[in-house]
Design a protein around this motif. Structure first.
Motif, short mmCIF file in Angstrom:
data_model
loop_
_atom_site.label_atom_id
_atom_site.label_comp_id
_atom_site.label_asym_id
_atom_site.label_seq_id
_atom_site.Cartn_x
_atom_site.Cartn_y
_atom_site.Cartn_z
N SER A 273 5.26 -9.10 4.14
CA SER A 273 6.03 -8.75 2.94
C SER A 273 7.28 -9.58 2.71
N HIS B 129 1.16 -1.71 -4.61
CA HIS B 129 2.51 -1.35 -4.15
C HIS B 129 3.58 -1.55 -5.21
N ASN B 130 3.33 -2.45 -6.19
CA ASN B 130 4.35 -2.67 -7.22
C ASN B 130 3.79 -2.81 -8.63
N TRP C 140 -1.95 -5.96 0.85
CA TRP C 140 -0.55 -5.65 1.15
C TRP C 140 -0.48 -4.78 2.41
#
Length: 382
Positions: free
Chosen positions: A121, A356-357, A375
């Motif tokens: 990340s 995740h986003n 991810w």
């Protein structure tokens, strides 16, 4: 009553200190800590060799994502280089996942360069890495190794090193993860106190004597992983800097000769000293946007590739030598390292949504397209 409360608090504090002391690694015992699997931290030359008999290793590393733009720099500056013993020159790439082209990673591997990990990340804030849990460290690095091997189609067991984002140490946590997941070394820990003479790689079986620049640093006894110390450069005012692109007092960015002299001066501190590995740690953008610096860098690489006692190698090769130190003459007689090239069935996967986003990503890889953008917790995007 107050006296007894105070006495109780003192007992609790003493118990905590005792527990911390119990977990702290003991001072290194050179008689018990012997190569190839244990080495005390220090500036002494492995194997007790004389400096003039020691191969001078140069370790070039690049951080962050591999992409189509920086691949142009790598091809232009690094490809087809050989050391004076006619073995291919080595470089280590610490690669994070986001925005990485795994086609580029496969190409670098097939050029004989080392692929290492820089986290999945690379997230902010920096405090995340200082406080990261063991479980999250597994997601960031142990799972990233699975991901890297899969998408770049390179052998899992060739990926052995890590560098923490922002060089933010995580105490014992990262090294405990490395020990349990069979990583060989970490190259995240800067030293400004051991630059002349330079600090050699060592293990954490015993207490480290290395200065802690970005705490928390490891304190426990953690056999297995090696520390590849980031021996700092000194800028023009002798201020230490771990990355070339973070040095503050530097030659003019348009002054090729000034930069060449600057690089060589830092190199000679190692070469004329205890010959600890000379680091050239840099981010590709700094080379790419400063043509005079690039020219100076290429001149330096040409210099070291022509010297009979200097070898441009990857980080793994340094650890291998430290485990079994041999003289320059013996090192020059060693067979060149070999590897089996891998194929890459190039595929471009886009658009891929990240759970995740919510962002949309492109992803070039050597395998089948994942369902979603890979991810943390889902490294293969299944």
């Amino acid at each position: 009553m107050k006296k007894w409360v105070l006495f109780g608090l003192l007992l609790v504090a003493a118990a905590v200190v005792a527990e911390e002391d119990e977990n702290e690694a003991p001072e290194c015992d050179p008689e018990a800590c012997q190569l190839p699997n244990c080495r005390c931290s220090g500036t002494d030359i492995p194997g007790g060799l004389r400096a003039r008999d020691v191969p001078q290793f140069v370790t070039i590393t690049f951080d962050d994502a591999v992409n189509t733009r920086n691949m142009e720099t790598y091809r232009r500056v690094l490809y087809n280089r050989r050391n004076a013993n006619n073995c291919p020159a080595g470089v280590t790439f610490y690669v994070n996942h986001e925005y990485t082209s795994y086609l580029g990673v496969n190409e670098l591997y097939n050029r004989g360069f080392e692929i290492a990990l820089h986290s999945m990340s690379h997230q902010v804030p920096q405090s995340y890495w200082a406080e990261v849990t063991y479980e999250d460290m597994v997601l960031e690095f142990a799972h990233q190794r699975i991901q890297m091997a899969h998408f770049a189609n390179i052998p899992f067991d060739t990926i052995k090193g890590i560098r923490l984002p922002f060089l933010q140490m995580s105490g014992n946590t990262s090294f405990e993860m490395m020990a349990r997941h069979d990583f060989l070394y970490d190259c995240s820990w800067p030293t400004v106190a051991h630059t002349n003479p330079g600090l050699w790689p060592y293990t954490l079986d015993y207490r480290s004597t290395q200065d802690c620049i970005i705490p928390p640093c490891p304190t426990g006894s953690i056999p297995g992983p090696w520390v590849m110390p980031m021996v700092s450069w000194l800028d023009l005012l002798n201020v230490p800097c771990s990355f070339v692109d973070t040095c503050y007092w530097i030659p003019d960015l348009n002054d090729e000769q000034g930069w060449y002299n600057f690089i060589v001066a830092n190199f000679e501190r190692h070469y004329n000293g205890n010959r600890a590995p000379f680091p050239f740690y840099v981010h590709e953008w700094f080379i790419a946007v400063n043509p005079a610096v690039e020219r100076a860098f290429v001149r330096f690489l040409n210099l070291i590739n022509s010297l009979n006692d200097v070898f441009m190698v990857n980080s793994q090769e340094v650890i291998e030598w430290v485990k079994n130190p041999i003289t320059i003459a013996e090192y020059r007689q060693k067979p060149c390292k070999s590897f089996i090239p891998t194929t890459c069935r190039a595929i471009s996967c886009t658009p891929l949504q990240a759970e995740h986003n919510g962002n949309i990503y492109w992803l070039d890889l050597c395998n089948v397209c994942p369902r979603v953008y890979p991810w943390l917790g889902n490294p293969l995007g299944q």
